[in-house]
Write an enzyme that holds these catalytic residues in place. Structure first.
Site, PDB file in Angstrom:
ATOM      1  N   ASP A 253       0.852  -0.915   0.383  1.00  0.00           N
ATOM      2  CA  ASP A 253      -0.045  -0.111   0.328  1.00  0.00           C
ATOM      3  C   ASP A 253       0.773   1.071   0.021  1.00  0.00           C
ATOM      4  O   ASP A 253       0.387   2.122  -0.183  1.00  0.00           O
ATOM      5  CB  ASP A 253      -1.394   0.147   1.801  1.00  0.00           C
ATOM      6  CG  ASP A 253      -1.842  -1.126   0.723  1.00  0.00           C
ATOM      7  OD1 ASP A 253      -2.028  -1.554  -0.396  1.00  0.00           O
ATOM      8  OD2 ASP A 253      -2.715  -1.606   2.136  1.00  0.00           O
ATOM      9  N   GLY A 254       1.911   1.284   1.020  1.00  0.00           N
ATOM     10  CA  GLY A 254       2.829   2.531   0.512  1.00  0.00           C
ATOM     11  C   GLY A 254       3.218   2.697  -0.307  1.00  0.00           C
ATOM     12  O   GLY A 254       3.673   3.890  -0.735  1.00  0.00           O
TER      13      GLY A 254
ATOM     14  N   ASN B 170      -4.228   9.242   1.771  1.00  0.00           N
ATOM     15  CA  ASN B 170      -4.450   8.546   3.192  1.00  0.00           C
ATOM     16  C   ASN B 170      -5.201   9.758   4.253  1.00  0.00           C
ATOM     17  O   ASN B 170      -6.328  10.489   4.221  1.00  0.00           O
ATOM     18  CB  ASN B 170      -3.589   7.759   3.883  1.00  0.00           C
ATOM     19  CG  ASN B 170      -3.910   6.414   3.452  1.00  0.00           C
ATOM     20  OD1 ASN B 170      -4.638   6.255   3.085  1.00  0.00           O
ATOM     21  ND2 ASN B 170      -3.401   5.669   3.931  1.00  0.00           N
TER      22      ASN B 170
ATOM     23  N   ASP C 114      -2.433  15.269  21.378  1.00  0.00           N
ATOM     24  CA  ASP C 114      -1.011  15.127  20.104  1.00  0.00           C
ATOM     25  C   ASP C 114      -0.673  15.525  19.143  1.00  0.00           C
ATOM     26  O   ASP C 114       0.436  15.030  18.462  1.00  0.00           O
ATOM     27  CB  ASP C 114      -0.699  13.702  20.489  1.00  0.00           C
ATOM     28  CG  ASP C 114      -0.662  12.672  22.041  1.00  0.00           C
ATOM     29  OD1 ASP C 114      -0.117  13.894  22.875  1.00  0.00           O
ATOM     30  OD2 ASP C 114      -0.086  12.236  22.795  1.00  0.00           O
TER      31      ASP C 114
ATOM     32  N   TYR D 158      -4.362   5.648   9.699  1.00  0.00           N
ATOM     33  CA  TYR D 158      -4.114   5.961  11.419  1.00  0.00           C
ATOM     34  C   TYR D 158      -5.280   6.644  11.985  1.00  0.00           C
ATOM     35  O   TYR D 158      -5.590   6.063  12.805  1.00  0.00           O
ATOM     36  CB  TYR D 158      -2.649   7.480  10.712  1.00  0.00           C
ATOM     37  CG  TYR D 158      -2.308   7.745  12.611  1.00  0.00           C
ATOM     38  CD1 TYR D 158      -2.300   6.908  13.378  1.00  0.00           C
ATOM     39  CD2 TYR D 158      -1.877   9.145  12.208  1.00  0.00           C
ATOM     40  CE1 TYR D 158      -1.394   7.893  14.305  1.00  0.00           C
ATOM     41  CE2 TYR D 158      -0.476   9.513  13.522  1.00  0.00           C
ATOM     42  CZ  TYR D 158      -1.253   8.710  14.517  1.00  0.00           C
ATOM     43  OH  TYR D 158      -0.433   9.247  15.595  1.00  0.00           O
TER      44      TYR D 158
ATOM     45  N   LEU E  27      -8.265   5.846  11.642  1.00  0.00           N
ATOM     46  CA  LEU E  27      -8.951   4.559  12.299  1.00  0.00           C
ATOM     47  C   LEU E  27      -8.810   4.166  13.523  1.00  0.00           C
ATOM     48  O   LEU E  27      -9.220   4.076  15.196  1.00  0.00           O
ATOM     49  CB  LEU E  27      -9.109   3.662  12.063  1.00  0.00           C
ATOM     50  CG  LEU E  27      -9.960   2.249  11.844  1.00  0.00           C
ATOM     51  CD1 LEU E  27     -11.432   2.436  12.001  1.00  0.00           C
ATOM     52  CD2 LEU E  27      -9.936   0.886  11.084  1.00  0.00           C
ATOM     53  N   SER E  28      -6.671   4.253  13.888  1.00  0.00           N
ATOM     54  CA  SER E  28      -6.624   3.764  15.606  1.00  0.00           C
ATOM     55  C   SER E  28      -6.682   4.746  16.183  1.00  0.00           C
ATOM     56  O   SER E  28      -6.320   4.751  17.398  1.00  0.00           O
ATOM     57  CB  SER E  28      -4.981   3.309  14.509  1.00  0.00           C
ATOM     58  OG  SER E  28      -4.471   4.335  14.712  1.00  0.00           O
TER      59      SER E  28
END
Length: 273
Positions: A54-55, A128, A158, A171, A173-174
């Site tokens: 994916d990257g 993304n 943060d 990211y 989602l997490s």
């Protein structure tokens, strides 16, 4: 249907290079021209096949989004959300694509630019997300958020994730953000560990413009694009994010099912044992 195909492999990865070589030989037996290198691909290719994870596909999408060339991903990585064709089925799926049997979908990107006194000092596109946080120190930052020139709120957190629907399963989602279907015309705004008990993720219309003004940018704040590019934010600069003017066109196998991808990759909806 596709006469010239650009192949992109992961740099310095012998597995990716070997798979790309096999694909190149196969395409030539099918009478299809093959090109490599960004300049030749942009000028001649009518399809790009990315051999990587994916990257690699994220990087390819940002590079060629304005060239209007569809992209197919062969997955050599761990997840395979975007590059969703397995190596074991590579030749079968590529043959189907050459015969015009595929699913095509358009994915929006974000245009992220850093401005100072009305002047653009850096600009990039993100498939993304654009993430604003500190480079090194584990320390909160304070920032103001504006949407379409209207003040939304002041936060201490943060950091902040500004995400596309594609990036909503990354990211964001997490960090507690919602899953957005790729067909949704929206931008997600997700705080990273906000110092409050009331803050929640926010979805705004896709045509919105999000502006973030960092209050303490002298202490090593950066913007990260798709987790691959980063640039520092200096005092008196602001981050302006809106949808990019072009879409990236992803090709999938004919039986592609977004929700099956979510279930299989994230174990979404799995029964508790």
């Amino acid at each position: 249907m596709f006469n010239t195909i650009g192949i992109i492999s992961k740099p310095f990865d012998p597995v990716s290079k070997g798979t790309a070589d096999e694909l190149r030989i196969f395409l030539k037996t099918q009478g299809v021209g093959v090109v490599e290198g960004n300049a030749l691909i942009a000028d001649q290719a009518d399809l790009i096949i990315v051999v990587g994870g994916d990257g690699s596909l994220l990087n390819t999408a940002r590079t060629f989004v304005d060239n209007n060339i569809p992209i197919l991903g062969i997955n050599l990585g761990r997840l395979g959300f975007l590059a969703d064709v397995s190596v074991g089925h590579m030749f079968d799926i590529v043959s189907q694509v050459l015969a015009g049997k595929f699913t095509k979908e358009d994915r929006c990107l974000l245009s992220c630019q850093v401005e100072q006194d009305g002047r653009v000092v850096h600009q990039s596109a993100a498939l993304n997300d654009a993430v604003i946080n500190r480079q090194d120190a584990l320390k909160m930052i304070e920032f103001d958020v504006y949407i379409d020139d209207k003040f939304v709120n002041n936060q201490r957190a943060d950091g902040l994730i500004i995400t596309t629907p594609t990036g909503s399963t990354a990211y964001a989602l997490s960090s507690g953000g919602p899953i957005m279907h790729p067909g949704v015309n929206a931008i997600g705004i997700v705080s990273i560990c906000p110092h409050t008990m009331s803050h929640r993720p926010l979805l705004v219309p896709g045509g919105s413009e999000v502006v973030v003004r960092v209050k303490d940018a002298s202490e090593g704040v950066s913007v990260h694009i798709d987790g691959q590019e980063s640039f520092p934010i200096l005092p008196d600069q602001e981050i302006r994010v809106r949808q990019h003017g072009s879409f990236v066109h992803l090709l999938h196998p004919q039986d592609y099912d977004y929700f099956e991808i979510i279930r299989s990759k994230l174990h979404w909806g799995s029964k508790l044992s």
